[in-house]
Write a protein that holds these residues in place. Structure first.
Motif, mmCIF file in Angstrom:
data_model
loop_
_atom_site.group_PDB
_atom_site.id
_atom_site.type_symbol
_atom_site.label_atom_id
_atom_site.label_comp_id
_atom_site.label_asym_id
_atom_site.label_seq_id
_atom_site.Cartn_x
_atom_site.Cartn_y
_atom_site.Cartn_z
ATOM 1 N N CYS A 72 0.986 -1.147 -0.276
ATOM 2 C CA CYS A 72 0.250 0.589 0.352
ATOM 3 C C CYS A 72 0.944 0.964 -0.225
ATOM 4 O O CYS A 72 2.586 1.648 0.373
ATOM 5 C CB CYS A 72 -0.754 0.163 1.087
ATOM 6 S SG CYS A 72 -0.445 -0.266 2.898
ATOM 7 N N LYS A 73 0.055 2.336 -0.238
ATOM 8 C CA LYS A 73 0.922 3.830 -0.024
ATOM 9 C C LYS A 73 1.364 4.483 1.298
ATOM 10 O O LYS A 73 2.650 4.300 1.573
ATOM 11 C CB LYS A 73 0.514 4.904 -0.499
ATOM 12 C CG LYS A 73 -0.133 4.935 -2.157
ATOM 13 C CD LYS A 73 -0.477 5.976 -2.301
ATOM 14 C CE LYS A 73 -1.329 5.800 -4.247
ATOM 15 N NZ LYS A 73 -2.353 7.002 -4.857
ATOM 16 N N ARG A 74 0.568 3.868 2.254
ATOM 17 C CA ARG A 74 0.734 3.764 3.557
ATOM 18 C C ARG A 74 1.381 2.738 4.549
ATOM 19 O O ARG A 74 -0.667 2.438 4.156
ATOM 20 C CB ARG A 74 0.673 4.969 3.791
ATOM 21 C CG ARG A 74 0.998 6.292 5.215
ATOM 22 C CD ARG A 74 0.564 7.049 5.424
ATOM 23 N NE ARG A 74 1.032 7.658 7.424
ATOM 24 C CZ ARG A 74 1.995 8.080 7.791
ATOM 25 N NH1 ARG A 74 2.836 8.054 6.669
ATOM 26 N NH2 ARG A 74 2.581 8.628 8.558
ATOM 27 N N PHE A 75 1.451 2.342 5.231
ATOM 28 C CA PHE A 75 1.178 1.355 6.623
ATOM 29 C C PHE A 75 1.074 1.810 7.495
ATOM 30 O O PHE A 75 1.776 2.280 8.419
ATOM 31 C CB PHE A 75 2.099 0.006 6.276
ATOM 32 C CG PHE A 75 2.062 -1.512 6.957
ATOM 33 C CD1 PHE A 75 0.340 -2.133 7.162
ATOM 34 C CD2 PHE A 75 2.348 -1.416 8.593
ATOM 35 C CE1 PHE A 75 0.435 -2.962 7.814
ATOM 36 C CE2 PHE A 75 1.950 -2.011 9.491
ATOM 37 C CZ PHE A 75 1.023 -3.108 8.765
ATOM 38 N N GLU A 76 -0.038 1.624 8.810
ATOM 39 C CA GLU A 76 0.126 2.341 9.589
ATOM 40 C C GLU A 76 -0.700 1.308 11.300
ATOM 41 O O GLU A 76 -1.445 0.508 10.802
ATOM 42 C CB GLU A 76 -0.897 3.386 10.610
ATOM 43 C CG GLU A 76 -0.687 5.046 9.540
ATOM 44 C CD GLU A 76 -2.034 5.995 9.170
ATOM 45 O OE1 GLU A 76 -3.053 5.907 9.985
ATOM 46 O OE2 GLU A 76 -1.057 7.270 8.853
ATOM 47 N N SER A 88 4.187 3.598 11.086
ATOM 48 C CA SER A 88 3.759 3.824 10.287
ATOM 49 C C SER A 88 4.723 3.471 9.037
ATOM 50 O O SER A 88 5.813 3.727 9.603
ATOM 51 C CB SER A 88 3.063 5.242 10.314
ATOM 52 O OG SER A 88 4.374 6.650 10.828
ATOM 53 N N ALA A 89 4.608 3.377 8.191
ATOM 54 C CA ALA A 89 5.500 3.219 7.113
ATOM 55 C C ALA A 89 5.275 3.733 5.523
ATOM 56 O O ALA A 89 3.977 3.502 4.953
ATOM 57 C CB ALA A 89 6.412 1.823 7.431
ATOM 58 N N ASP A 90 6.150 4.235 4.657
ATOM 59 C CA ASP A 90 5.926 4.821 2.830
ATOM 60 C C ASP A 90 7.156 4.573 2.488
ATOM 61 O O ASP A 90 8.213 3.853 3.000
ATOM 62 C CB ASP A 90 5.003 6.147 3.400
ATOM 63 C CG ASP A 90 5.794 7.015 4.103
ATOM 64 O OD1 ASP A 90 7.152 7.059 3.757
ATOM 65 O OD2 ASP A 90 5.152 8.854 4.502
ATOM 66 N N GLU A 91 7.011 5.006 1.566
ATOM 67 C CA GLU A 91 8.536 5.387 0.593
ATOM 68 C C GLU A 91 9.252 5.718 1.620
ATOM 69 O O GLU A 91 10.938 5.442 0.386
ATOM 70 C CB GLU A 91 7.982 5.053 -1.213
ATOM 71 C CG GLU A 91 6.801 4.501 -1.710
ATOM 72 C CD GLU A 91 6.676 4.873 -2.889
ATOM 73 O OE1 GLU A 91 7.390 5.632 -3.148
ATOM 74 O OE2 GLU A 91 6.499 3.451 -3.836
ATOM 75 N N ASP A 92 9.028 6.681 2.027
ATOM 76 C CA ASP A 92 9.875 7.670 2.619
ATOM 77 C C ASP A 92 10.935 7.887 3.545
ATOM 78 O O ASP A 92 11.932 8.025 3.981
ATOM 79 C CB ASP A 92 9.225 9.347 2.386
ATOM 80 C CG ASP A 92 8.964 9.669 1.077
ATOM 81 O OD1 ASP A 92 9.138 9.343 0.038
ATOM 82 O OD2 ASP A 92 7.990 10.780 0.414
ATOM 83 N N GLU A 93 9.819 7.402 4.638
ATOM 84 C CA GLU A 93 10.541 6.783 5.572
ATOM 85 C C GLU A 93 9.712 5.912 6.677
ATOM 86 O O GLU A 93 8.584 5.747 6.415
ATOM 87 C CB GLU A 93 9.865 8.358 6.780
ATOM 88 C CG GLU A 93 8.760 9.501 7.155
ATOM 89 C CD GLU A 93 9.151 10.639 7.708
ATOM 90 O OE1 GLU A 93 9.707 10.387 7.926
ATOM 91 O OE2 GLU A 93 7.997 11.181 7.659
ATOM 92 N N ILE A 94 10.557 5.849 7.787
ATOM 93 C CA ILE A 94 9.041 4.304 8.813
ATOM 94 C C ILE A 94 9.347 5.617 10.481
ATOM 95 O O ILE A 94 10.530 6.390 10.345
ATOM 96 C CB ILE A 94 10.312 3.744 8.944
ATOM 97 C CG1 ILE A 94 9.975 3.231 7.612
ATOM 98 C CG2 ILE A 94 9.520 2.973 10.191
ATOM 99 C CD1 ILE A 94 10.689 1.387 7.497
#
Length: 241
Positions: A72-76, A88-94
């Motif tokens: 997904c785009k963002r995991f929370e 939370s995790a996305d392509e830019d940071e955790i």
């Protein structure tokens, strides 16, 4: 009203017992009974897909035999009340939003790149160790780096040189007692330069007071104190260093 375990009610369709679906099932909501859990079971994996109005896949959760994967785009991950974001995790940071991050593995935590944090501390009554087994360890901060041992000693050891450098300010040592161990000792002679000290004769009085001298290159050594300064820049200790 339905057939077999399938019942048609005012709120939708109700299935009793174990149900098997051989083809895709399209529903808005799936609920279990209030006194029973909802179990999704598969011989291979369980995959939950989310799509937009154009049918494009926007999110996917797969529970397999070897791993649980989320795409997904963002995991929370949120707290039980649904407010605070714990992870939370996305392509830019955790981002870890918990009050404390605890690593219990015997090997600690391994970071492949830089780490930015305002505070690192160990558990109460435990030692804190920062280590780079094969390379260097660098700590940087634009406004300074503070290392404090409130109730114990602070030790810095190395195999080769230990450098203390201040490009614009000064190096300030503030303590009741400052000791510099293993400094070389020279003997003063008014007609010759220093030489390394030798074993004193039995008739010579024991020297207990020394003068701290500095060579032009910054090397420190001790010289027997006299009525005047006994330091000489041309001593062999300075020339041989």
């Amino acid at each position: 009203d339905g057939m077999g375990n399938l019942r048609v009610t005012k709120k939708g369709i109700r299935l009793e017992g174990i149900s098997e679906f051989l083809l895709p099932l399209y529903v808005k909501e799936i609920h279990s009974r209030k006194d029973s859990p909802l179990v999704l079971q598969s011989d291979r994996n369980v995959t939950v897909n989310a799509r937009n109005h154009m049918g494009q896949l926007t999110g996917q959760l797969t529970v397999g035999a070897d791993a649980v994967e989320a795409q997904c785009k963002r995991f929370e991950v949120r707290a039980s009340d649904g407010g605070k974001v714990l992870f939370s995790a996305d392509e830019d940071e955790i981002v870890i939003g918990a009050d404390r991050l605890k690593v219990t593995g015997t090997e600690g935590a391994v970071f492949g790149h830089s780490v930015e944090t305002p505070h690192i501390r160990a558990e109460p009554s435990q030692d804190l160790k920062l280590e780079s087994p094969t390379r260097s360890l660098v700590m940087e901060a634009p406004r300074g780096v503070q290392v404090n041992a409130a109730a114990g000693d602070l030790k810095a050891t190395c195999r080769k040189e230990l450098h203390l450098q201040s490009t614009e300010g000064e190096i300030f040592l503030d303590a009741d007692t400052i000791r510099l161990g293993n400094l070389p000792v020279g003997s003063f002679s008014s007609s010759s330069s220093f030489s390394s000290s030798s074993s004193p004769s039995s008739s010579a009085p024991r020297q207990t007071i020394y003068e701290l001298c500095a060579c032009p290159n910054g090397k420190l050594y001790l010289s027997p104190a006299g009525a005047g300064s006994t330091c000489q820049s041309s001593s062999n200790i300075c020339l041989w260093s």
